[in-house]
Design a protein around this motif. Structure first.
Motif, PDB file in Angstrom:
ATOM      1  N   LYS A 282       0.836  -1.206   0.000  1.00 51.93           N
ATOM      2  CA  LYS A 282       0.000   0.000   0.000  1.00 51.93           C
ATOM      3  C   LYS A 282       0.871   1.256   0.000  1.00 51.93           C
ATOM      4  CE  LYS A 282      -3.931   1.993   2.287  1.00 51.93           C
ATOM      5  NZ  LYS A 282      -5.232   1.794   1.784  1.00 51.93           N
ATOM      6  N   GLU A 283       2.049   1.195   0.636  1.00 50.89           N
ATOM      7  CA  GLU A 283       2.950   2.349   0.681  1.00 50.89           C
ATOM      8  C   GLU A 283       3.308   2.837  -0.712  1.00 50.89           C
ATOM      9  OE1 GLU A 283       6.561   2.219   2.999  1.00 50.89           O
ATOM     10  OE2 GLU A 283       5.451   1.322   4.633  1.00 50.89           O
ATOM     11  N   LYS A 284       3.591   1.891  -1.613  1.00 53.98           N
ATOM     12  CA  LYS A 284       3.988   2.283  -2.965  1.00 53.98           C
ATOM     13  C   LYS A 284       2.820   2.910  -3.718  1.00 53.98           C
ATOM     14  CE  LYS A 284       7.975  -0.543  -3.722  1.00 53.98           C
ATOM     15  NZ  LYS A 284       8.384  -1.900  -3.761  1.00 53.98           N
ATOM     16  N   GLN A 285       1.600   2.449  -3.428  1.00 55.49           N
ATOM     17  CA  GLN A 285       0.437   2.984  -4.122  1.00 55.49           C
ATOM     18  C   GLN A 285       0.085   4.391  -3.630  1.00 55.49           C
ATOM     19  OE1 GLN A 285      -2.543   0.100  -3.264  1.00 55.49           O
ATOM     20  NE2 GLN A 285      -1.898  -1.282  -4.885  1.00 55.49           N
ATOM     21  N   THR A 286       0.364   4.686  -2.393  1.00 55.38           N
ATOM     22  CA  THR A 286      -0.081   5.950  -1.808  1.00 55.38           C
ATOM     23  C   THR A 286       1.090   6.802  -1.334  1.00 55.38           C
ATOM     24  OG1 THR A 286      -0.364   4.881   0.335  1.00 55.38           O
ATOM     25  CG2 THR A 286      -2.315   5.014  -1.086  1.00 55.38           C
ATOM     26  N   GLN A 287       2.062   6.988  -2.190  1.00 51.10           N
ATOM     27  CA  GLN A 287       3.188   7.849  -1.845  1.00 51.10           C
ATOM     28  C   GLN A 287       2.679   9.264  -1.593  1.00 51.10           C
ATOM     29  OE1 GLN A 287       6.004   9.018  -4.969  1.00 51.10           O
ATOM     30  NE2 GLN A 287       7.647   8.490  -3.570  1.00 51.10           N
ATOM     31  N   ARG A 288       3.065   9.824  -0.469  1.00 52.05           N
ATOM     32  CA  ARG A 288       2.627  11.181  -0.147  1.00 52.05           C
ATOM     33  C   ARG A 288       3.425  12.181  -0.973  1.00 52.05           C
ATOM     34  NH1 ARG A 288       2.516  12.001   6.093  1.00 52.05           N
ATOM     35  NH2 ARG A 288       1.114  13.684   5.547  1.00 52.05           N
TER      36      ARG A 288
ATOM     37  N   SER B 131      -0.793  15.155  -1.984  1.00 48.62           N
ATOM     38  CA  SER B 131      -1.356  14.839  -0.678  1.00 48.62           C
ATOM     39  C   SER B 131      -1.488  16.040   0.245  1.00 48.62           C
ATOM     40  CB  SER B 131      -0.475  13.813   0.045  1.00 48.62           C
ATOM     41  OG  SER B 131      -0.108  12.773  -0.804  1.00 48.62           O
TER      42      SER B 131
ATOM     43  N   GLY C 277       7.947   9.944   1.021  1.00 49.85           N
ATOM     44  CA  GLY C 277       7.146  10.693   0.065  1.00 49.85           C
ATOM     45  C   GLY C 277       8.015  11.421  -0.932  1.00 49.85           C
TER      46      GLY C 277
ATOM     47  N   THR D 230       8.537  10.273   5.437  1.00 49.00           N
ATOM     48  CA  THR D 230       7.367   9.455   5.117  1.00 49.00           C
ATOM     49  C   THR D 230       7.515   8.685   3.799  1.00 49.00           C
ATOM     50  OG1 THR D 230       6.291  11.313   3.984  1.00 49.00           O
ATOM     51  CG2 THR D 230       5.815  11.052   6.333  1.00 49.00           C
TER      52      THR D 230
ATOM     53  N   GLY E 207      -2.908  12.823  -6.926  1.00 47.85           N
ATOM     54  CA  GLY E 207      -1.824  12.238  -6.141  1.00 47.85           C
ATOM     55  C   GLY E 207      -1.180  13.208  -5.159  1.00 47.85           C
TER      56      GLY E 207
END
Length: 162
Positions: free
Chosen positions: A7-13, A114, A41, A39, A112
């Motif tokens: 999930k981290e790779k999908q939701t990079q801040r 954030s 990010g 983070t 994307g």
């Protein structure tokens, strides 16, 4: 069973900073870079050039091109600093128009992104027109959190809170 993607790779801040000539820019950039690094990010930068306001097409085109070259040179200079502080090259956006309008358009077009990071002028004139507008009248048009960092923070103070 197949492994689920992280999930981290999908939701990079992505922390967006608006590039302007103010001395507070350095504070906003450092804060965004430190948060991005902490983070995993990334930093994005938006530079908005004024529209060419000339009656003659050729003069207007020349002015537009000069402003674009200035913007790209400034962004490359800042990108090197961002890479050093955050560990990654930033995403770069150069637009023509008014800063507030182009910023709001970019936030709508790029889901994307954030967090929007701005540094406020701490002088007697107030936080600056963009901070004032976005924290006030235009807050309802933001779809991301707005982080306003006091422009008077030192590097050590920023490092201590990020």
């Amino acid at each position: 069973s197949q492994a689920m993607p992280s999930k981290e790779k999908q939701t990079q801040r992505i922390f967006l900073v608006v590039v302007d000539p103010s001395p507070e820019l350095k504070v906003a950039l450092r804060f965004a870079c430190r948060r991005a690094r902490a983070t995993n990010g990334r930093v994005a930068m938006l530079y908005v050039t004024e529209p060419a306001d000339s009656e003659w097409q050729a003069v207007g085109d020349l002015m537009r091109e000069e402003r674009r070259q200035e913007a790209e040179a400034r962004m490359q200079e800042l990108a090197a600093q961002v890479q050093e502080l955050s560990g990654l090259m930033p995403m770069l956006y150069v637009r023509e128009g008014t800063v507030r309008d182009e910023l709001l358009k970019l936030l709508d077009e790029e889901p994307g992104i954030s967090v929007l990071v701005l540094a406020a002028d701490v002088g007697p004139k107030g936080p600056g027109p963009l901070c004032a507008a976005l924290a006030g009248k235009y807050m309802g048009q933001l779809h991301v959190p707005l982080t306003i960092v006091p422009g008077s923070l030192s590097d050590d103070e920023i490092d201590a809170i990020t």
